[in-house]
Enzyme design. Structure first.
Site, PDB file in Angstrom:
ATOM      1  N   GLN A   1       0.898  -1.381  -0.001  1.00 26.50           N
ATOM      2  CA  GLN A   1      -0.333   0.199  -0.054  1.00 26.50           C
ATOM      3  C   GLN A   1       0.833   1.488   0.282  1.00 26.50           C
ATOM      4  OE1 GLN A   1      -2.778  -1.740   2.831  1.00 26.50           O
ATOM      5  NE2 GLN A   1      -4.155  -0.047   2.247  1.00 26.50           N
TER       6      GLN A   1
ATOM      7  N   GLU B   1      -5.168  -8.093   5.728  1.00 27.67           N
ATOM      8  CA  GLU B   1      -3.798  -7.387   5.406  1.00 27.67           C
ATOM      9  C   GLU B   1      -3.449  -8.848   4.946  1.00 27.67           C
ATOM     10  OE1 GLU B   1      -3.000  -4.350   5.416  1.00 27.67           O
ATOM     11  OE2 GLU B   1      -4.896  -4.106   7.101  1.00 27.67           O
TER      12      GLU B   1
HETATM   13 ZN   LIG Z   1      -6.359  -2.163   3.100  1.00 28.44          ZN
END
Ligand SMILES: [Zn+2]
Length: 179
Positions: A61, A147
């Site tokens: 991310q 995650e």
């Molecule tokens: Zn996420």
């Protein structure tokens, strides 16, 4: 008090990869070398997660395609869970399947009812190479599954079907960041 006692205090806030960025949709590489470089990435992840008011963040991310995530997340009993896992493996998921609201820093402002197991166990390592085992229930179990999905190139949207999926994808297409 040591300078490193607050997670993320020594980290840099990085730019978040948003839905549609190829780095979010490809599996991440295993970390092969533990030590300061991984520790620095963990610090950056904490700094970025806190700046965005998230409860978990995976390395891809912030554009790093390696298997690490951080979390600072409550469970349903309001117990706070804080840490990071390198090369995580989801070794157990069980309990009832609950559909609950789930969002993601890579699809800011959106959420959808997503099905997750109520209990999850993740095994992996800390940045210094020590083994770690993390067990979660309720919202924290949801976070762990979310995650680990990221590091396999998955998003919660991939677990949705029907109108729930269409609604999120439509909203993502309309969002300022989605174009
Ligand atoms: Zn996420």
């Amino acid at each position: 008090m040591r300078k490193t006692s607050i997670p993320g205090a020594g980290g840099r806030v990085r730019r978040l990869a948003l839905f549609g960025d190829p780095v979010l949709h490809a599996p991440c590489e295993e970390i092969t070398e533990f030590g300061p470089e991984v520790a620095r990435l963990v610090e950056d992840l904490f700094a970025t997660m806190y700046a965005a008011r998230g409860v978990g963040l995976a390395a891809n991310q912030v554009g790093e395609s390696v298997r690490v995530f951080v979390y600072d997340c409550p469970d349903d009993e309001d117990v706070r869970h804080l840490g990071h896992v390198v090369n995580p493996r989801l070794v157990e998921v069980d309990g009832i399947v609950l559909r609950g609201p789930e969002g993601c820093l890579s699809l800011p402002g959106l959420e959808a009812g997503t099905e997750r197991f109520d209990h999850a166990v993740v095994e992996g390592f800390l940045a210094d190479g020590r083994a770690v085992r993390v067990e979660g229930t309720g919202f924290f179990a949801r976070c762990l599954q979310h995650e680990v999905d990221h590091l396999s190139g998955g998003l919660y949207v991939d677990r949705l079907a029907g109108w729930r999926r269409r609604r999120v994808l439509r909203a993502a297409g309309r969002a300022a960041w989605g174009s």
